[in-house]
Scaffold this motif. Structure first.
Motif, mmCIF file in Angstrom:
data_model
loop_
_atom_site.group_PDB
_atom_site.id
_atom_site.type_symbol
_atom_site.label_atom_id
_atom_site.label_comp_id
_atom_site.label_asym_id
_atom_site.label_seq_id
_atom_site.Cartn_x
_atom_site.Cartn_y
_atom_site.Cartn_z
ATOM 1 N N ILE A 18 52.026 140.088 89.615
ATOM 2 C CA ILE A 18 50.846 139.380 90.115
ATOM 3 C C ILE A 18 50.320 140.075 91.363
ATOM 4 O O ILE A 18 49.119 140.354 91.486
ATOM 5 N N GLY A 19 51.222 140.384 92.283
ATOM 6 C CA GLY A 19 50.811 141.091 93.503
ATOM 7 C C GLY A 19 50.228 142.458 93.212
ATOM 8 O O GLY A 19 49.241 142.874 93.824
ATOM 9 N N GLY A 20 50.827 143.168 92.237
ATOM 10 C CA GLY A 20 50.316 144.483 91.876
ATOM 11 C C GLY A 20 48.921 144.424 91.288
ATOM 12 O O GLY A 20 48.078 145.279 91.549
ATOM 13 N N GLY A 21 48.652 143.381 90.484
ATOM 14 C CA GLY A 21 47.306 143.196 89.937
ATOM 15 C C GLY A 21 46.287 142.961 91.035
ATOM 16 O O GLY A 21 45.179 143.521 91.011
ATOM 17 N N HIS A 22 46.662 142.128 92.021
ATOM 18 C CA HIS A 22 45.771 141.881 93.163
ATOM 19 C C HIS A 22 45.534 143.170 93.956
ATOM 20 O O HIS A 22 44.423 143.445 94.409
ATOM 21 N N ALA A 23 46.616 143.956 94.139
ATOM 22 C CA ALA A 23 46.503 145.204 94.891
ATOM 23 C C ALA A 23 45.568 146.188 94.187
ATOM 24 O O ALA A 23 44.704 146.809 94.822
ATOM 25 N N ALA A 24 45.728 146.338 92.863
ATOM 26 C CA ALA A 24 44.877 147.261 92.105
ATOM 27 C C ALA A 24 43.413 146.849 92.200
ATOM 28 O O ALA A 24 42.521 147.692 92.349
ATOM 29 N N THR A 25 43.153 145.535 92.129
ATOM 30 C CA THR A 25 41.784 145.035 92.254
ATOM 31 C C THR A 25 41.209 145.351 93.626
ATOM 32 O O THR A 25 40.057 145.795 93.753
ATOM 33 N N SER A 26 42.017 145.147 94.673
ATOM 34 C CA SER A 26 41.565 145.407 96.047
ATOM 35 C C SER A 26 41.288 146.888 96.274
ATOM 36 O O SER A 26 40.288 147.264 96.899
ATOM 37 N N ILE A 27 42.178 147.743 95.755
ATOM 38 C CA ILE A 27 42.001 149.188 95.921
ATOM 39 C C ILE A 27 40.772 149.658 95.154
ATOM 40 O O ILE A 27 39.975 150.467 95.662
ATOM 41 N N SER A 28 40.588 149.157 93.936
ATOM 42 C CA SER A 28 39.408 149.524 93.139
ATOM 43 C C SER A 28 38.122 149.143 93.861
ATOM 44 O O SER A 28 37.149 149.916 93.873
ATOM 45 N N ALA A 29 38.102 147.943 94.467
ATOM 46 C CA ALA A 29 36.914 147.497 95.199
ATOM 47 C C ALA A 29 36.669 148.375 96.415
ATOM 48 O O ALA A 29 35.523 148.681 96.765
ATOM 49 N N LEU A 30 37.759 148.810 97.070
ATOM 50 C CA LEU A 30 37.634 149.627 98.277
ATOM 51 C C LEU A 30 37.082 151.016 97.983
ATOM 52 O O LEU A 30 36.191 151.510 98.686
ATOM 53 N N ILE A 31 37.593 151.660 96.919
ATOM 54 C CA ILE A 31 37.180 153.038 96.635
ATOM 55 C C ILE A 31 36.061 153.105 95.594
ATOM 56 O O ILE A 31 35.558 154.182 95.299
ATOM 57 N N LYS A 32 35.697 151.930 95.046
ATOM 58 C CA LYS A 32 34.620 151.842 94.058
ATOM 59 C C LYS A 32 34.896 152.695 92.824
ATOM 60 O O LYS A 32 33.998 153.297 92.237
ATOM 61 N N GLU A 33 36.148 152.743 92.428
ATOM 62 C CA GLU A 33 36.586 153.450 91.223
ATOM 63 C C GLU A 33 37.700 152.624 90.584
ATOM 64 O O GLU A 33 38.459 151.953 91.289
ATOM 65 N N PRO A 34 37.823 152.662 89.244
ATOM 66 C CA PRO A 34 38.898 151.895 88.600
ATOM 67 C C PRO A 34 40.282 152.467 88.915
ATOM 68 O O PRO A 34 40.495 153.680 88.851
ATOM 69 N N VAL A 35 41.180 151.600 89.289
ATOM 70 C CA VAL A 35 42.572 151.968 89.551
ATOM 71 C C VAL A 35 43.468 150.994 88.792
ATOM 72 O O VAL A 35 43.277 149.786 88.861
ATOM 73 N N ASP A 36 44.420 151.524 88.050
ATOM 74 C CA ASP A 36 45.414 150.690 87.380
ATOM 75 C C ASP A 36 46.759 150.899 88.053
ATOM 76 O O ASP A 36 47.073 151.999 88.535
ATOM 77 N N MET A 37 47.540 149.855 88.108
ATOM 78 C CA MET A 37 48.860 149.971 88.699
ATOM 79 C C MET A 37 49.870 149.227 87.837
ATOM 80 O O MET A 37 49.624 148.090 87.449
ATOM 81 N N THR A 38 50.965 149.884 87.514
ATOM 82 C CA THR A 38 52.045 149.232 86.781
ATOM 83 C C THR A 38 53.294 149.230 87.654
ATOM 84 O O THR A 38 53.419 150.012 88.595
ATOM 85 N N VAL A 39 54.216 148.332 87.336
ATOM 86 C CA VAL A 39 55.475 148.230 88.072
ATOM 87 C C VAL A 39 56.607 148.388 87.064
ATOM 88 O O VAL A 39 57.130 147.413 86.533
ATOM 89 N N PRO A 40 56.996 149.631 86.766
ATOM 90 C CA PRO A 40 57.998 149.860 85.723
ATOM 91 C C PRO A 40 59.432 149.607 86.156
ATOM 92 O O PRO A 40 60.332 149.558 85.333
ATOM 93 N N LEU A 41 59.666 149.503 87.468
ATOM 94 C CA LEU A 41 61.032 149.324 87.940
ATOM 95 C C LEU A 41 61.103 148.258 89.022
ATOM 96 O O LEU A 41 60.384 148.315 90.018
ATOM 97 N N ILE A 42 61.932 147.256 88.797
ATOM 98 C CA ILE A 42 62.291 146.277 89.818
ATOM 99 C C ILE A 42 63.809 146.233 89.818
ATOM 100 O O ILE A 42 64.429 145.967 88.786
ATOM 101 N N GLU A 43 64.407 146.505 90.948
ATOM 102 C CA GLU A 43 65.868 146.506 90.981
ATOM 103 C C GLU A 43 66.341 146.123 92.369
ATOM 104 O O GLU A 43 65.691 146.434 93.374
ATOM 105 N N ILE A 44 67.467 145.431 92.409
ATOM 106 C CA ILE A 44 68.106 145.106 93.676
ATOM 107 C C ILE A 44 69.433 145.846 93.688
ATOM 108 O O ILE A 44 70.251 145.696 92.786
ATOM 109 N N MET A 45 69.628 146.698 94.691
ATOM 110 C CA MET A 45 70.859 147.475 94.724
ATOM 111 C C MET A 45 71.397 147.574 96.145
ATOM 112 O O MET A 45 70.706 147.256 97.112
#
Length: 197
Positions: A18-45
């Motif tokens: 959810i946060g990554g989707g919000h971040a991609a939207t904010s970055i796209s609005a800032l640079i006026k270009e489409p940006v996609d962001m995925t989160v392929p790894l979540i780990e606690i170590m």
């Protein structure tokens, strides 16, 4: 080996997505270009596992640190190798602007600020808690030195680290970056309890 269950990691991944989707939207609005962001790894170590599985301690990185204040205190660390730093800086800067070192630092700090606050907002809205972030600070050093200095500066922090690997896709190019959350002792347990897992 971390002590958390797959269901707990899945719950964190949902909030991060959810946060990554919000971040991609904010970055796209800032640079006026489409940006996609995925989160392929979540780990606690464990702290020591970072160097074996994620990044060698002698790797030089651009690193932005941001302190979190509130019900989930800790430090976010946004780290990326020089090549990714240059690519992400180019993405953030308007076309035709020369990429000086000062602009590169500024653009990376802004991206880290967007990422951290997007994740904090997602957590805050879901759990109805108040979380604030400090002004981001950037350093360029070996990864191991940066991690060690953070732990020495705040020795009450937990030895568990939450790792989020972000993949940015911009103009057909993929840029990798890692976001780390070094929590105060017990913060992750409190978060899982609040989620109900």
């Amino acid at each position: 080996m971390n002590k958390f269950q797959p269901l707990q990691i899945d719950a964190i991944k949902e909030m991060v997505n959810i946060g990554g989707g919000h971040a991609a939207t904010s970055i796209s609005a800032l640079i006026k270009e489409p940006v996609d962001m995925t989160v392929p790894l979540i780990e606690i170590m464990e702290y020591e596992e970072l160097y074996q599985q994620i990044m060698s301690e002698d790797k030089v990185v651009y690193a932005v640190t941001t302190q979190v204040i509130g019900n989930g205190s800790g430090i976010f660390l946004f780290a990326l190798p020089e090549k990714s730093a240059q690519e992400i800086s180019s993405m953030m800067l308007p076309n035709g602007i020369e990429q000086t070192e000062d602009l590169m630092v500024s653009s990376i700090k802004e991206l880290a600020n967007i990422l951290v606050n997007s994740f904090l907002n997602a957590i805050s809205q879901l759990l109805d808690v108040r979380l604030l972030s400090s002004v981001p600070n950037l350093m360029i050093d070996m990864f191991g030195s940066i991690i060690s200095s953070l732990y020495m500066a705040v020795d009450q922090y937990d030895d568990e680290v939450l790792i989020i690997k972000n993949e940015f896709f911009y103009s057909g190019n993929q840029m990798d970056a890692y976001l780390y959350f070094i929590p105060e002792v017990g913060v992750l347990e409190k978060l899982f309890k609040a989620i109900g897992v």
